[in-house]
Structure formats: C-alpha cells, structure tokens
Design an enzyme around this catalytic site. Structure first.
Site, PDB file in Angstrom:
ATOM      1  N   GLY A  68       0.831  -1.196   0.000  1.00  0.00           N
ATOM      2  CA  GLY A  68       0.000   0.000   0.000  1.00  0.00           C
ATOM      3  C   GLY A  68       0.865   1.245   0.000  1.00  0.00           C
ATOM      4  N   GLY A 116       0.364  -5.202   0.501  1.00  0.00           N
ATOM      5  CA  GLY A 116      -0.813  -5.137  -0.354  1.00  0.00           C
ATOM      6  C   GLY A 116      -0.655  -5.858  -1.664  1.00  0.00           C
ATOM      7  CD  GLU A 139       2.713  -6.254   6.290  1.00  0.00           C
ATOM      8  OE1 GLU A 139       2.174  -6.146   5.182  1.00  0.00           O
ATOM      9  OE2 GLU A 139       3.365  -7.259   6.644  1.00  0.00           O
ATOM     10  CG  ASP A 147      -2.616  -5.211   5.963  1.00  0.00           C
ATOM     11  OD1 ASP A 147      -1.534  -5.578   5.448  1.00  0.00           O
ATOM     12  OD2 ASP A 147      -3.155  -4.129   5.645  1.00  0.00           O
TER      13      ASP A 147
END
Length: 354
Positions: A68, A116, A139, A147
């Site tokens: 992301g 992402g 992360e 995620d």
C-alpha cells in the site's frame, strides 16, 4: 522510469482481461483509487462471458506491487483524517473479491510482491512466481501488523514458517513461496510475455502448463528444524530466547532481526497469527485484520516506523515502548477490541454469468 497514464491499465486480449498496476516508480504501490479501479474491473469482468480469465501484472521491471501507499498512511496517521481506514476497508473487500473470483485469476508475482501486493495476488486461483520473485509481509518493521489476509496465509504455512516470516518480515524466494502456500507455479521471467499471449487464447490451466518449470532451490524449508523449534513458543520473549540459544547463523540472524522490529507489532502479530489459525474463513481473518490495522493508527510506532524506513530512511526507529517486556497483555488485547460501528463488512459472494 516514469509513471504515465492511469494508475491502473485495463485491456481485454482475446479471452483474458488484463489488469496492469501502473505506478512503476513506486513499484506499483496501491493507492485508494487503484484499489477501487481493480475492484470495479473484477465486478465487470465477473459478469462478462467474453472474459474467461483475469490476469494481474505490474508495470516496469521492479515488481508486481510493493504494498500500500504507506506515505499516505503515514500522513493520515498523523492528521487523523480517516483516509487510511477507508483505504483498508475497500482494500480488504478487494482481497475477499479476489479470493472468491469465480474465473481463473492469474497473478504474475514477478519481482517484489509485498504487503498489499500479496493481497491482490496470493488469494488468486493461479499464482505465478519467477526467479525474480521476492514475496514478503514486512509490516513489523514499520510498526504495523500483517494484513490483506496475510495472517491467514502465514498461519497456514507448514510448521512455524509463517510465524517466522510474519515476525521477521523475511522475503520468500519462488521456491519458498511455493512451499509456504503463497504461490502455485514457477515460470521463468523470460517466459512471461509468451505466457500472456497463451492466456489470451487458451484456458488458463493449459496456458500455464506450457510454461511451468521447476523452481530453483530455496533455503527456507531446509531451516524447518530450528524455525519450528524456536517459533513454537507461546511468547515473543521465549521465541527470542530459543533463537539466541540455538546454534547456527540462521537463528542468530532471526533473533537480530526481531530486535529491530516494533515490540508492540511483534506481540500483536504473534497473537494475530495464533488467532487466525482458528478463525477458518478469509472473511473472518480480514475482519480481525481491519481491527488491528485501525488500532495501529492510534499508536506512535506506525508513524515512527514509516518515518524511519520510508520518509527519513535513517533506519533507526524509536519504538514506544522500546522493549518486549514493557508491552503488556492489555496493550495487545486492545488491538483486537471492537471498532464500535466501524467493523469491516464484506458483501456476499456472487456467481459469474456465462
């Protein structure tokens, strides 16, 4: 290399609908607009009988997608505008759509595929890696928690390989990604243009079979003994102790890597992975991840981690709290607490037409 034109390019080539993530200077990092564009394309092509296969690829030579847009997330975490929550809401719904997509969804996971990028590829039905692939959920290095459904993928990896990958953020090679369930087939990068041409005229299974090969040997599965023994512990503190006590370069490097990660993110990640094993569905995992992501916005570590790794690039984050011992069970539990009217809601699956 420059970014020109729309951030997502769409075309139909024969029987294949092709999605090209088009931010090569940013290694195709996902913006909110890109998430919406990909989701809209999948909704359209799901109902289009002329599109028999969907392919997702990245523009440029560096990778499919580096994750992301964490600069935007950094700015929102500081300003509190709610943009990051809105982005994740739509992104995680897209991840679920990819997993449910009723037609072959071919992800070309060439080069860098992180965060992402894993979400728009590793939930697909036909996942291709190459000798250039570097697949990771990094992360914890920015004070965040895996995620995009990554905790489910990590939790399902053999033994404790996923725990190791989730806590350290270590990258997988093609062979590692295949062994850990993040990919299905190896295709040499030089063969990707011909694979795309075949996907336009052949069923996906037949097209991939023409180009699939044996992946170069990896190293991760050869480390199963010390990884399984070390990461089976019930706490991050004990994992670090076991790694430090184990002989060899691998455990030493892993312990050193954990020492650089956010202590809070490490403890929340371990809890998220253990919980994901019992949640069953991707939808339940994504709902849990939406909670941990939104709560991470309220912490100092996310802003500080992105500052150190991406903004200032001094690689010297000042975590708060700075040690594992100072992260309490209540601190961890808060990441899994309800969001009071802001929970992730996923649409019911729909069938394809034609």
């Amino acid at each position: 290399m420059s970014d020109t034109g729309p951030e997502v390019l769409l075309r139909v080539d024969g029987r294949a609908g092709v999605i090209t993530l088009n931010r090569p200077r940013a290694i195709n990092a996902l913006s909110h607009a890109m998430v919406r564009a990909v989701d809209a394309a999948l909704r359209d092509w799901e109902r289009d009988p002329a599109v028999r296969t969907v392919v997702v690829e990245g523009a440029g030579e560096r990778g499919l997608c580096a994750g992301g847009d964490i600069r935007a997330i950094h700015d929102d975490a500081r300003a509190g505008t709610g943009a990051a929550r809105d982005f994740w809401y739509d992104e995680y719904r897209l991840n679920a759509r990819v997993a449910r997509f009723p037609k072959p969804y071919v992800a070309l996971m060439d080069g860098i595929v992180m965060g992402g990028g894993v979400g728009v590829s590793a939930h697909g039905s036909v996942r291709i890696v190459t000798e250039r692939s570097r697949v990771a959920m990094p992360e914890t290095g920015i004070g965040f928690v895996p995620d995009v459904g990554g905790t489910q993928l990590l939790a399902r990896a053999p033994g404790e390989l996923g725990t190791h990958l989730g806590l350290t953020g270590e990258s997988m090679t093609a062979s590692d990604a295949l062994a850990c369930g993040f990919a299905d087939h190896f295709v040499p990068s030089a063969a990707l243009p011909e694979l795309l041409r075949d996907l336009a005229r052949l069923p996906a299974e037949d097209a991939v079979a023409r180009h699939a090969a044996r992946a170069p040997a990896g190293t991760l599965t050869a480390s199963r003994d010390w990884i399984d023994a070390g990461y089976a512990a019930d706490s991050v503190e004990e994992i670090v102790e076991r790694l430090r006590a184990a002989p060899g370069e691998g455990p030493r490097r892993a312990a050193e890597a954990l020492g650089t990660r956010s202590p809070t993110a490490l403890k929340v990640t371990l809890a998220a992975l253990r919980r994901a094993r019992g949640l069953g569905t991707l939808e339940a995992v994504l709902a849990q991840e939406y909670r941990t992501s939104c709560h991470a916005l309220e912490t100092a570590d996310l802003v500080e981690g992105i500052r150190a790794q991406v903004i200032d690039k001094d690689r010297r984050p000042s975590w708060r709290p700075p040690t594992l011992a100072e992260v309490t069970p209540a601190d961890v539990a808060r990441f899994f607490s309800p969001l009071e009217g802001r929970e992730l809601r996923l649409p019911p699956p729909t069938g394809a037409v034609g």
